[in-house]
Design a protein around this motif. Structure first.
Motif, PDB file in Angstrom:
ATOM      1  N   PHE A 110       0.827  -1.201   0.000  1.00  0.00           N
ATOM      2  CA  PHE A 110       0.000   0.000   0.000  1.00  0.00           C
ATOM      3  C   PHE A 110       0.863   1.254   0.000  1.00  0.00           C
ATOM      4  N   ARG A 115       2.589   1.356  -3.657  1.00  0.00           N
ATOM      5  CA  ARG A 115       1.721   1.557  -4.826  1.00  0.00           C
ATOM      6  C   ARG A 115       0.656   2.621  -4.605  1.00  0.00           C
ATOM      7  N   GLY A 116       0.349   2.909  -3.354  1.00  0.00           N
ATOM      8  CA  GLY A 116      -0.678   3.900  -3.059  1.00  0.00           C
ATOM      9  C   GLY A 116      -2.085   3.353  -3.115  1.00  0.00           C
ATOM     10  N   GLU A 117      -2.223   2.039  -3.293  1.00  0.00           N
ATOM     11  CA  GLU A 117      -3.555   1.433  -3.316  1.00  0.00           C
ATOM     12  C   GLU A 117      -3.446  -0.070  -3.138  1.00  0.00           C
ATOM     13  N   GLY A 135      -6.150   5.085   4.494  1.00  0.00           N
ATOM     14  CA  GLY A 135      -6.635   5.173   3.129  1.00  0.00           C
ATOM     15  C   GLY A 135      -8.129   5.437   3.090  1.00  0.00           C
ATOM     16  N   ASP A 187     -12.112   3.814  -2.747  1.00  0.00           N
ATOM     17  CA  ASP A 187     -12.544   4.413  -4.004  1.00  0.00           C
ATOM     18  C   ASP A 187     -13.465   3.423  -4.696  1.00  0.00           C
ATOM     19  N   LYS A 218     -12.747   2.605  -8.478  1.00  0.00           N
ATOM     20  CA  LYS A 218     -11.625   1.693  -8.705  1.00  0.00           C
ATOM     21  C   LYS A 218     -11.822   0.352  -8.012  1.00  0.00           C
ATOM     22  N   LYS A 254     -10.858  -0.086  -4.957  1.00  0.00           N
ATOM     23  CA  LYS A 254      -9.637  -0.248  -4.170  1.00  0.00           C
ATOM     24  C   LYS A 254      -9.571   0.782  -3.047  1.00  0.00           C
ATOM     25  N   VAL A 303      -7.406   3.527  -1.531  1.00  0.00           N
ATOM     26  CA  VAL A 303      -6.347   4.397  -2.048  1.00  0.00           C
ATOM     27  C   VAL A 303      -5.794   5.262  -0.922  1.00  0.00           C
ATOM     28  N   HIS A 330      -4.828  11.900   0.154  1.00  0.00           N
ATOM     29  CA  HIS A 330      -4.130  12.975  -0.539  1.00  0.00           C
ATOM     30  C   HIS A 330      -4.183  14.242   0.312  1.00  0.00           C
TER      31      HIS A 330
END
Length: 437
Positions: A170, A173-175, A204, A207, A210, A212, A214, A217
């Motif tokens: 995670f 890859r950010g997800e 996280g 989403d 997606k 997933k 994520v 931000h």
């Protein structure tokens, strides 16, 4: 088995459509309720609008179906009747016979005694009236439509245990995909935790597009120098900065940072980033629509005591930016980049491409918040903040207010996000006061 439901005035003033919400049962409205509703029909408040709606609904049923005194059919198989007791008797208890509550109780008792073969239930949002009804042997319940108890409200956060390699993946890859068997609502905030090392975690948000989880931000240096102090504030700031999330509800006790976070995100997206044409900040004047004539001065001077908490937070943020320095708050207001006004004036407006923050939203009724949200035009984001345990509006409570109902109704919608903030960050003293008093 069919039931008889006797409705109190406050039920109809809270929800004019209540007469249609009792399925195939029979609804009885005491004539004294009609008299009480009539007293509110000229009010310019939401209560007045609801009173007029009740009168129109009943008159429409009368015109289409005949005498309300004899009873008219409703769509779901039940009936509606306006009841007038045959005599104005005196109940054998210490209740003022001149009060409408006494007469409504009398109607409930006569309905119960006249239909011993079916249950009779008095529906009222008045706690004391329910107690008096119980003392007199009448079953009484509160109006449950559009009620969300705080202990049933989703926190907006899920904790998911995964193998340590998944936490590492995670971060790189950010997800990650949620583990099989986990059903996540759109935009639910997620704490991803290592099964073997509970302190190895990541934050996280799910989403739904997606499918997933994520990464958040949130800028490393915060927003306008304001950094989140706990994970809930990180989740909140992520929702507030995401333009794809059109409706955000922030629920929490005093000092958790709800209003400050919303204003910081709104200033960044409006003034710094130029995504929105204006940040509109508003809060209800309780009761909504109250005549402001009791305060001296111009309209602006009358409103200043109600809106000063917003101005205080804006001034704090305007002087705390660590990056791009904001212009003075007075200039932002003069340039119409920021507009602060009471909700009294929002009805009938259309608000495109604006960042709309409604503070103290727990003081709104569901119908009022519907009016507000439906004002949002293309590209507008709506943020509702408030504390359901600090309600000043006598016509709503912690379960029937607009903030908790919106949070619950929109929890499965992709355009909406929600978070409950529980940790106070204003000061150690403020946190103790919120918990102990």
């Amino acid at each position: 088995m069919k039931k008889n439901y006797v409705l109190d005035t406050n039920v109809l003033l809270h929800d004019p459509q209540a007469i249609f919400r009792f399925e195939d049962n029979d609804v009885i409205i005491p004539i004294f309720v009609i008299e009480e509703v009539d007293q509110f029909k000229r009010d310019g408040t939401e209560i007045g609008r609801n009173a007029r709606s009740v009168s129109r609904l009943l008159d429409g049923l009368r015109a289409r179906n005949g005498s309300l005194a004899k009873g008219v059919p409703l769509d779901h198989g039940g009936s509606l009747r306006v009841a007038l007791p045959p005599v104005r008797s005196v109940l054998p208890v210490a209740i003022d016979p001149s009060k409408a509550d006494h007469l409504i109780l009398q109607t409930a008792i006569e309905t119960r005694d006249g239909s011993p073969d079916r249950p009779t239930i008095l529906i009222t949002m008045d706690t004391n009236l329910r107690i008096r009804a119980d003392t007199l042997g009448v079953k009484a319940e509160t109006y449950e439509s559009q009620r969300v108890q705080m202990d049933e409200l989703d926190s907006g956060v899920m904790e998911i245990d995964v193998p340590g390699a998944e936490v590492d993946a995670f971060y790189s890859r950010g997800e990650i995909a949620p583990p099989a068997g986990n059903v996540l609502n759109p935009n639910v905030c997620v704490l991803v935790r290592d099964q073997a090392a509970p302190n190895h975690t990541a934050l996280g948000r799910f989403d739904a597009a997606k499918g997933k989880i994520v990464a958040l931000h949130v800028p490393h240096d915060g927003v306008l120098g304001l950094r989140p102090r706990n994970r809930e504030q990180s989740f909140a700031l992520d929702l507030l900065l995401d333009d794809n999330v059109k409706l955000v509800t922030l629920v929490g006790k005093a000092g958790t940072g709800k209003t400050l976070l919303a204003l910081a995100a709104g200033l960044k997206r409006t003034v710094e980033d130029g995504v929105f044409t204006r940040m509109l900040v508003s809060r209800p004047i309780i009761p909504l629509g109250r005549d402001l004539g009791f305060l001296p001065g111009t309209v602006e001077e009358k409103l200043n005591p109600w809106l000063q908490p917003i101005f205080d937070n804006l001034e704090l943020l305007s002087g705390s930016g660590s990056g791009k320095k904001l212009p003075p708050m007075s200039k932002l207001i003069d340039d119409s980049l920021i507009q602060v006004e009471p909700l009294t004036y929002i009805r009938g407006r259309s608000l495109p491409h604006q960042y709309l923050i409604v503070d103290e939203a727990q003081n709104l009724t569901p119908h009022e918040v519907k009016t507000i949200i439906t004002r949002s035009g293309e590209g507008t984001k709506v943020v509702l903040t408030g504390d359901p345990y600090q309600i000043d509006n006598p016509y709503v409570d912690s379960a029937s207010n607009a903030l908790t109902i919106v949070a619950d109704r929109f929890k499965q919608e992709r355009l909406a996000g929600h978070i409950v903030l529980s940790k106070g960050e204003r000061s150690e003293l403020a946190e103790l006061a919120a918990n102990l008093l």
